[in-house]
Motif scaffolding. Structure first.
Motif, PDB file in Angstrom:
ATOM      1  N   ILE A 173     -18.133 -85.175  74.190  1.00 20.30           N
ATOM      2  CA  ILE A 173     -18.294 -83.723  74.115  1.00 20.30           C
ATOM      3  C   ILE A 173     -18.203 -83.096  75.500  1.00 20.30           C
ATOM      4  O   ILE A 173     -17.472 -82.113  75.713  1.00 20.30           O
ATOM      5  N   LEU A 174     -18.910 -83.667  76.464  1.00 20.26           N
ATOM      6  CA  LEU A 174     -18.887 -83.111  77.821  1.00 20.26           C
ATOM      7  C   LEU A 174     -17.489 -83.186  78.426  1.00 20.26           C
ATOM      8  O   LEU A 174     -17.061 -82.272  79.152  1.00 20.26           O
ATOM      9  N   ALA A 175     -16.761 -84.246  78.125  1.00 17.02           N
ATOM     10  CA  ALA A 175     -15.392 -84.382  78.648  1.00 17.02           C
ATOM     11  C   ALA A 175     -14.461 -83.341  78.049  1.00 17.02           C
ATOM     12  O   ALA A 175     -13.438 -82.989  78.663  1.00 17.02           O
ATOM     13  N   ALA A 176     -14.793 -82.833  76.857  1.00 17.79           N
ATOM     14  CA  ALA A 176     -13.937 -81.857  76.186  1.00 17.79           C
ATOM     15  C   ALA A 176     -14.241 -80.417  76.580  1.00 17.79           C
ATOM     16  O   ALA A 176     -13.504 -79.500  76.191  1.00 17.79           O
ATOM     17  N   LEU A 177     -15.302 -80.191  77.354  1.00 19.67           N
ATOM     18  CA  LEU A 177     -15.651 -78.825  77.744  1.00 19.67           C
ATOM     19  C   LEU A 177     -14.597 -78.230  78.664  1.00 19.67           C
ATOM     20  O   LEU A 177     -14.112 -78.901  79.588  1.00 19.67           O
ATOM     21  N   PRO A 178     -14.236 -76.967  78.480  1.00 17.96           N
ATOM     22  CA  PRO A 178     -13.338 -76.298  79.434  1.00 17.96           C
ATOM     23  C   PRO A 178     -13.982 -76.221  80.811  1.00 17.96           C
ATOM     24  O   PRO A 178     -15.212 -76.133  80.937  1.00 17.96           O
ATOM     25  N   ASP A 179     -13.176 -76.255  81.839  1.00 12.46           N
ATOM     26  CA  ASP A 179     -13.681 -76.153  83.204  1.00 12.46           C
ATOM     27  C   ASP A 179     -14.496 -74.875  83.376  1.00 12.46           C
ATOM     28  O   ASP A 179     -14.128 -73.809  82.880  1.00 12.46           O
ATOM     29  N   GLY A 180     -15.607 -75.000  84.077  1.00  8.03           N
ATOM     30  CA  GLY A 180     -16.437 -73.836  84.365  1.00  8.03           C
ATOM     31  C   GLY A 180     -17.384 -73.445  83.249  1.00  8.03           C
ATOM     32  O   GLY A 180     -18.125 -72.467  83.383  1.00  8.03           O
ATOM     33  N   THR A 181     -17.397 -74.204  82.154  1.00  7.69           N
ATOM     34  CA  THR A 181     -18.260 -73.889  81.013  1.00  7.69           C
ATOM     35  C   THR A 181     -19.608 -74.579  81.155  1.00  7.69           C
ATOM     36  O   THR A 181     -19.674 -75.753  81.521  1.00  7.69           O
ATOM     37  N   THR A 182     -20.665 -73.839  80.872  1.00 15.08           N
ATOM     38  CA  THR A 182     -22.010 -74.409  80.874  1.00 15.08           C
ATOM     39  C   THR A 182     -22.483 -74.540  79.439  1.00 15.08           C
ATOM     40  O   THR A 182     -22.668 -73.542  78.740  1.00 15.08           O
ATOM     41  N   PHE A 183     -22.657 -75.781  78.993  1.00 18.10           N
ATOM     42  CA  PHE A 183     -23.072 -76.034  77.613  1.00 18.10           C
ATOM     43  C   PHE A 183     -23.727 -77.394  77.555  1.00 18.10           C
ATOM     44  O   PHE A 183     -23.239 -78.363  78.145  1.00 18.10           O
ATOM     45  N   GLU A 184     -24.876 -77.480  76.835  1.00 18.07           N
ATOM     46  CA  GLU A 184     -25.585 -78.742  76.711  1.00 18.07           C
ATOM     47  C   GLU A 184     -25.621 -79.191  75.252  1.00 18.07           C
ATOM     48  O   GLU A 184     -26.242 -78.543  74.412  1.00 18.07           O
ATOM     49  N   ALA A 227     -25.630 -71.661  74.715  1.00 12.48           N
ATOM     50  CA  ALA A 227     -25.989 -72.519  75.844  1.00 12.48           C
ATOM     51  C   ALA A 227     -26.194 -73.966  75.421  1.00 12.48           C
ATOM     52  O   ALA A 227     -25.878 -74.891  76.170  1.00 12.48           O
ATOM     53  N   ARG A 228     -26.732 -74.158  74.212  1.00 11.31           N
ATOM     54  CA  ARG A 228     -27.051 -75.497  73.705  1.00 11.31           C
ATOM     55  C   ARG A 228     -26.783 -75.515  72.209  1.00 11.31           C
ATOM     56  O   ARG A 228     -26.750 -74.463  71.556  1.00 11.31           O
ATOM     57  N   ALA A 229     -26.641 -76.721  71.679  1.00  8.80           N
ATOM     58  CA  ALA A 229     -26.517 -76.863  70.231  1.00  8.80           C
ATOM     59  C   ALA A 229     -26.992 -78.240  69.805  1.00  8.80           C
ATOM     60  O   ALA A 229     -26.757 -79.237  70.497  1.00  8.80           O
ATOM     61  N   ILE A 230     -27.673 -78.282  68.662  1.00  8.03           N
ATOM     62  CA  ILE A 230     -27.995 -79.551  68.014  1.00  8.03           C
ATOM     63  C   ILE A 230     -26.721 -80.046  67.331  1.00  8.03           C
ATOM     64  O   ILE A 230     -26.165 -79.362  66.461  1.00  8.03           O
ATOM     65  N   ILE A 231     -26.264 -81.230  67.744  1.00  6.79           N
ATOM     66  CA  ILE A 231     -24.977 -81.750  67.292  1.00  6.79           C
ATOM     67  C   ILE A 231     -25.189 -82.674  66.097  1.00  6.79           C
ATOM     68  O   ILE A 231     -25.936 -83.652  66.176  1.00  6.79           O
ATOM     69  N   MET A 232     -24.503 -82.384  65.009  1.00  6.46           N
ATOM     70  CA  MET A 232     -24.632 -83.208  63.814  1.00  6.46           C
ATOM     71  C   MET A 232     -23.951 -84.569  64.009  1.00  6.46           C
ATOM     72  O   MET A 232     -22.873 -84.650  64.627  1.00  6.46           O
ATOM     73  N   PRO A 233     -24.572 -85.634  63.455  1.00  8.38           N
ATOM     74  CA  PRO A 233     -24.095 -86.993  63.717  1.00  8.38           C
ATOM     75  C   PRO A 233     -23.210 -87.578  62.619  1.00  8.38           C
ATOM     76  O   PRO A 233     -22.938 -88.779  62.633  1.00  8.38           O
ATOM     77  N   ASN A 234     -22.746 -86.741  61.661  1.00  8.22           N
ATOM     78  CA  ASN A 234     -22.039 -87.296  60.504  1.00  8.22           C
ATOM     79  C   ASN A 234     -20.548 -87.463  60.773  1.00  8.22           C
ATOM     80  O   ASN A 234     -19.686 -86.908  60.085  1.00  8.22           O
TER      81      ASN A 234
END
Length: 346
Positions: A60-71, A35-42
């Motif tokens: 990242i949000l623009a790259a999500l597949p349609d209908g996907t819930t991810f933060e 559902a969520r992930a801490i995204i590394m900044p390197n």
């Protein structure tokens, strides 16, 4: 007979997504299960400011597949020039959930990291004041320190002094690999937590080096002796709320792994949850999997547990995972545990 286990939808508290074409190719592998992930900044250049973190989150949000819930939960890369006011503003906006400390030269894309820890003291003091966690890549980089000892030395020479000098600083020891790190966590208060990766629960250094070098098992921090792997398993399956899942899933194309100076990282996003179910089942601790994968991380980061659920099923026949994920930059090999797995996400 099929055995089922339902847990709150898990989160990944340490994830590499890269950028551009690689981001678009690997993100669906995480977003399918987590559902969520801490995204590394390197990245190159690293994500240093709040504005850069906001722009990366938008990609990242623009790259999500349609209908996907991810933060995506964004982090800032700590440098010796990091502005405490920018860190505080990014945190206050709700955008940034942690700051990442890379000792300079410790791992992939860490050249901009910290060499003089006194220079980042104002940032650390501000973070302690506002309750923003510091995520640490826990290895020293001194050339005279053996690579298998660098985590233990980091605890003694860097981490413990930082914590003593900055009361109230909340710290996550990321991807711990030693019994020393696990013992240090359990000896401290609740301001300290630790993530453990999927692959460090499965491989030791023999898997990487015996019978020929296996580059897809090469990661940093490097896998250690069997006694350390068993200590990590004991910590992960103990139910102790200070330990939680951070996959450190790190995609590299095969050409970048299979060369004379191969990149460090294991790509575990596609199969982490079945592998974890196997590990916890093997340790007679299936009832502890929800804590490790779904509950302890949110508790440390002061976020709610996800309300939706995931069901894992154990079946009589082995599950097949993809060998590789194709990307426009080249194939990325999926972590192979080296044994049959009978668990799958349903």
């Amino acid at each position: 007979m099929t055995v089922q286990l339902t847990i709150p939808r898990p989160d990944d508290w340490h994830l590499h997504l890269r950028d551009g074409a690689m981001l678009r190719a690997v993100l669906p592998e995480t977003a399918r299960d987590f559902a969520r992930a801490i995204i590394m900044p390197n990245l190159v250049p690293p994500v240093v400011t709040g504005d850069q973190a906001s722009a990366y989150r938008d990609r990242i949000l623009a790259a999500l597949p349609d209908g996907t819930t991810f933060e995506p939960l964004m982090t800032l890369y700590l440098t010796e020039d990091t502005d405490p006011a920018d860190v505080a503003a990014a945190h206050a906006s709700g955008l940034v959930k942690a700051v990442k400390l890379y000792p300079a030269g410790a791992t992939t894309n860490s050249a901009s990291g910290v060499s003089d820890f006194n220079k980042v003291r104002p940032v650390l003091e501000k973070m302690a004041e506002i309750g923003l966690p510091l995520c640490t890549h826990g290895e020293v980089t001194d050339s005279d320190i053996d690579i298998f000892d660098r985590e233990a030395v980091f605890i003694d020479q860097v981490l413990d002094p930082i914590r003593k000098a900055t009361p109230g600083l909340r710290v996550v020891m990321e991807h711990i690999t030693t019994k020393d790190a696990a013992a240090y966590v359990t000896s401290q208060d609740s301001d300290l937590g630790a993530t453990i990766t999927t692959h460090h629960l499965i491989i030791n250094r023999n898997h990487m080096l015996v019978g020929g070098i296996r580059p897809h098992y090469y990661c940093l921090p490097v896998a250690k002796r069997e006694e350390h792997r068993l200590a990590l398993r004991a910590a992960a399956t103990s139910g102790d709320k200070r330990f939680f899942l951070g996959t450190d899933s790190a995609p590299h194309t095969d050409p970048n792994k299979l060369n004379t100076c191969g990149c460090a990282g294991c790509f575990t996003a596609p199969n982490t949850m079945p592998l974890l179910a196997h590990v916890f089942d093997e340790n007679d601790a299936l009832e502890k999997l929800a804590g490790f994968a779904s509950e302890n991380g949110p508790a440390f980061y002061r976020l709610p547990v996800n309300t939706d659920t995931m069901t894992l099923a154990k079946q009589d026949t082995a599950v097949s995972f993809p060998d590789k994920i194709d990307t426009p930059d080249g194939p990325v090999t999926v972590f192979d545990p080296g044994f049959d797995v009978f668990w799958k996400v349903t």
